[in-house]
Design a protein around this motif. Structure first.
Motif, mmCIF file in Angstrom:
data_model
loop_
_atom_site.group_PDB
_atom_site.id
_atom_site.type_symbol
_atom_site.label_atom_id
_atom_site.label_comp_id
_atom_site.label_asym_id
_atom_site.label_seq_id
_atom_site.Cartn_x
_atom_site.Cartn_y
_atom_site.Cartn_z
ATOM 1 N N ASN A 180 -6.052 -7.719 -6.015
ATOM 2 C CA ASN A 180 -6.283 -9.161 -5.882
ATOM 3 C C ASN A 180 -5.553 -9.992 -6.934
ATOM 4 O O ASN A 180 -5.366 -11.189 -6.750
ATOM 5 N N THR A 181 -5.105 -9.369 -8.017
ATOM 6 C CA THR A 181 -4.310 -10.103 -9.009
ATOM 7 C C THR A 181 -2.837 -10.146 -8.612
ATOM 8 O O THR A 181 -2.055 -10.856 -9.233
ATOM 9 N N HIS A 182 -2.460 -9.333 -7.616
ATOM 10 C CA HIS A 182 -1.066 -9.217 -7.135
ATOM 11 C C HIS A 182 -0.130 -8.676 -8.222
ATOM 12 O O HIS A 182 1.066 -8.957 -8.198
ATOM 13 N N ASP A 183 -0.677 -7.888 -9.138
ATOM 14 C CA ASP A 183 0.124 -7.272 -10.196
ATOM 15 C C ASP A 183 0.629 -5.922 -9.689
ATOM 16 O O ASP A 183 -0.044 -4.886 -9.840
ATOM 17 N N LYS A 184 1.800 -5.941 -9.083
ATOM 18 C CA LYS A 184 2.327 -4.739 -8.433
ATOM 19 C C LYS A 184 2.575 -3.599 -9.430
ATOM 20 O O LYS A 184 2.401 -2.435 -9.097
ATOM 21 N N GLY A 185 2.963 -3.930 -10.651
ATOM 22 C CA GLY A 185 3.180 -2.908 -11.668
ATOM 23 C C GLY A 185 1.884 -2.221 -12.073
ATOM 24 O O GLY A 185 1.834 -0.995 -12.212
ATOM 25 N N ALA A 186 0.837 -3.010 -12.264
ATOM 26 C CA ALA A 186 -0.468 -2.441 -12.618
ATOM 27 C C ALA A 186 -1.015 -1.587 -11.478
ATOM 28 O O ALA A 186 -1.634 -0.548 -11.717
ATOM 29 N N TRP B 123 -0.389 0.516 8.566
ATOM 30 C CA TRP B 123 0.093 0.371 9.945
ATOM 31 C C TRP B 123 1.538 -0.106 10.019
ATOM 32 O O TRP B 123 2.139 -0.056 11.085
ATOM 33 N N ASP B 124 2.120 -0.532 8.906
ATOM 34 C CA ASP B 124 3.501 -1.018 8.895
ATOM 35 C C ASP B 124 4.473 -0.137 8.122
ATOM 36 O O ASP B 124 5.681 -0.238 8.314
ATOM 37 N N GLN B 125 3.968 0.664 7.208
ATOM 38 C CA GLN B 125 4.866 1.388 6.314
ATOM 39 C C GLN B 125 4.208 2.638 5.760
ATOM 40 O O GLN B 125 2.981 2.762 5.760
ATOM 41 N N SER B 126 5.050 3.537 5.283
ATOM 42 C CA SER B 126 4.596 4.735 4.592
ATOM 43 C C SER B 126 5.593 4.995 3.466
ATOM 44 O O SER B 126 6.784 5.171 3.723
ATOM 45 N N VAL B 127 5.101 4.980 2.234
ATOM 46 C CA VAL B 127 5.975 5.165 1.073
ATOM 47 C C VAL B 127 5.359 6.179 0.124
ATOM 48 O O VAL B 127 4.148 6.415 0.140
ATOM 49 N N SER B 128 6.220 6.757 -0.720
ATOM 50 C CA SER B 128 5.730 7.689 -1.726
ATOM 51 C C SER B 128 6.463 7.444 -3.041
ATOM 52 O O SER B 128 7.593 6.963 -3.055
ATOM 53 N N GLY B 129 5.782 7.772 -4.116
ATOM 54 C CA GLY B 129 6.327 7.551 -5.449
ATOM 55 C C GLY B 129 5.984 6.156 -5.948
ATOM 56 O O GLY B 129 5.921 5.201 -5.175
ATOM 57 N N THR B 130 5.750 6.040 -7.239
ATOM 58 C CA THR B 130 5.265 4.772 -7.794
ATOM 59 C C THR B 130 6.257 3.631 -7.620
ATOM 60 O O THR B 130 5.851 2.493 -7.397
ATOM 61 N N GLU B 131 7.549 3.917 -7.693
ATOM 62 C CA GLU B 131 8.542 2.851 -7.531
ATOM 63 C C GLU B 131 8.483 2.263 -6.113
ATOM 64 O O GLU B 131 8.493 1.037 -5.938
ATOM 65 N N ASP B 132 8.400 3.124 -5.109
ATOM 66 C CA ASP B 132 8.326 2.637 -3.732
ATOM 67 C C ASP B 132 6.988 1.971 -3.432
ATOM 68 O O ASP B 132 6.917 1.019 -2.657
ATOM 69 N N ILE B 133 5.925 2.470 -4.054
ATOM 70 C CA ILE B 133 4.612 1.840 -3.888
ATOM 71 C C ILE B 133 4.637 0.430 -4.479
ATOM 72 O O ILE B 133 4.129 -0.516 -3.881
ATOM 73 N N GLU B 134 5.239 0.288 -5.642
ATOM 74 C CA GLU B 134 5.375 -1.037 -6.252
ATOM 75 C C GLU B 134 6.163 -1.966 -5.331
ATOM 76 O O GLU B 134 5.788 -3.120 -5.105
ATOM 77 N N GLY B 135 7.252 -1.472 -4.755
ATOM 78 C CA GLY B 135 8.066 -2.273 -3.842
ATOM 79 C C GLY B 135 7.320 -2.656 -2.577
ATOM 80 O O GLY B 135 7.443 -3.785 -2.087
ATOM 81 N N ALA B 136 6.526 -1.731 -2.041
ATOM 82 C CA ALA B 136 5.756 -2.023 -0.829
ATOM 83 C C ALA B 136 4.735 -3.118 -1.093
ATOM 84 O O ALA B 136 4.558 -4.039 -0.276
ATOM 85 N N ASN B 137 4.081 -3.051 -2.247
ATOM 86 C CA ASN B 137 3.112 -4.101 -2.575
ATOM 87 C C ASN B 137 3.802 -5.430 -2.846
ATOM 88 O O ASN B 137 3.292 -6.482 -2.460
ATOM 89 N N ALA B 138 4.975 -5.395 -3.470
ATOM 90 C CA ALA B 138 5.727 -6.635 -3.704
ATOM 91 C C ALA B 138 6.042 -7.309 -2.375
ATOM 92 O O ALA B 138 5.946 -8.537 -2.243
ATOM 93 N N LYS B 139 6.412 -6.512 -1.385
ATOM 94 C CA LYS B 139 6.718 -7.036 -0.052
ATOM 95 C C LYS B 139 5.483 -7.697 0.581
ATOM 96 O O LYS B 139 5.576 -8.789 1.144
#
Length: 111
Positions: A13-19, A33-49
């Protein structure tokens, strides 16, 4: 584990993708339902999106069900998009944790 899940949603809810990414194991996965990612870098990118597309989005957490044998919880959540129509998505997130309390996987089911 319920508290760990609630911490994840509070940080979401803070939208802090790094945290958020820091909560995951290095080989963690995030699937919805839209994406599947692995690894912290890709997870950070998915949340940024997600945050970029829905800047006012927030989650309210309902009940979280514990499965202690598998170190996992299933949480009923409402994803409030805060868009022009104030769309609310009902979602169940299944969150699995490692022994050292990192998130190994999140699988989100919209319904």
């Amino acid at each position: 584990m319920r508290q760990l899940a609630r911490t994840y949603f509070r940080i979401w809810n803070t939208h802090d993708k790094g945290a958020l990414a820091a909560l995951f194991a290095s080989n963690g996965t995030l699937t919805d339902w839209d994406q599947s990612v692995s690894g912290t870098e890709d997870i950070e990118g998915a949340n940024a999106k997600i945050f970029s597309a829905n800047p006012g989005a927030e989650i309210t957490v309902g009940t979280c069900y514990l499965n202690g044998h598998k170190r996992s919880v299933a949480c009923e959540i409402s994803l409030i998009l805060n868009n022009a129509t104030k769309e609310v998505l009902k979602v169940v997130d299944v969150i699995e944790f490692t022994q050292d309390k990192k998130i190994q996987a999140i699988r989100a089911y919209k319904g």
